[in-house]
Scaffold this active site. Structure first.
Site, PDB file in Angstrom:
ATOM      1  N   CYS A 109       0.832  -1.209   0.000  1.00 10.61           N
ATOM      2  CA  CYS A 109       0.000   0.000   0.000  1.00 10.61           C
ATOM      3  C   CYS A 109       0.870   1.265   0.000  1.00 10.61           C
ATOM      4  O   CYS A 109       1.576   1.524  -0.957  1.00 10.61           O
ATOM      5  CB  CYS A 109      -0.961  -0.048   1.180  1.00 10.61           C
ATOM      6  N   HIS A 110       0.831   2.063   1.069  1.00 14.51           N
ATOM      7  CA  HIS A 110       1.634   3.280   1.157  1.00 14.51           C
ATOM      8  C   HIS A 110       3.068   3.014   1.645  1.00 14.51           C
ATOM      9  O   HIS A 110       3.915   3.902   1.578  1.00 14.51           O
ATOM     10  CB  HIS A 110       0.973   4.292   2.101  1.00 14.51           C
TER      11      HIS A 110
END
Length: 177
Positions: A109-110
């Site tokens: 994800c991030h």
């Protein structure tokens, strides 16, 4: 073969499933999993970056585990977690040592944001949450919109995924690393 796996998170803002699912599934697969935070305090998880969820325990501080050799280091996402992790010099140092030792790093994800500040993004083929695509490309990475990307460039393995919907493929790639 069982692996020694380190999951690194900050104490707040970690997407619940991106922390809990890899920890639980990798343990079920027989791997030794340690969760470390900068202070050793537990992780306040969130759902969708907005809603507080439950608190997940940490096993150690990053400095306590820093000298160990882990087969894989896993970085869960969550916007706030990743933003805090990317500027943490202890996290940067352990990731640089992991890559220099030719060992794997996995980020979802991030979390690939952290690779930028640790200067590990250049020449890597990876994926992430779409909002950080340009940041990663500007740092010299090649970005793809796929559920999981495994890259061996630079003499160390990078495993990346986009979001919680890719967790099954992400955990499988870590298991096979």
């Amino acid at each position: 073969m069982a692996k020694n796996i380190l999951v690194i998170s900050t104490e707040f803002g970690t997407e619940r499933d991106e922390l809990t699912v890899p920890v639980e599934k990798l343990k079920e697969l027989g791997h030794q999993v340690t969760v470390a935070t900068p202070t050793g305090k537990p992780v306040q998880t969130v759902l969708g970056d907005k809603d507080w969820d439950f608190v997940f325990p940490a096993d150690a501080t990053i400095q306590e585990v820093g000298a160990e050799k882990f087969d894989v280091i896993v970085l869960p996402g969550g916007t706030v977690n990743a933003d805090q992790a990317r500027i943490n010099t202890d996290i940067q140092a352990i990731l640089k040592a992991q890559a220099a030792g030719g060992r794997a790093i996995a980020a979802i994800c991030h979390a690939p944001w952290v690779l930028i500040d640790a200067t590990l993004a250049p020449k890597k083929n990876l994926t992430s949450y779409t909002s950080i695509k340009i940041d990663l490309e500007n740092a010299g990475a090649q970005w793809s919109d796929v559920p999981v990307k495994v890259c061996n460039a630079g003499d160390w393995k990078l495993i990346t995924s986009r979001n919680p919907g890719d967790l099954e493929e992400f955990v499988a790639a870590i298991d096979q690393a």
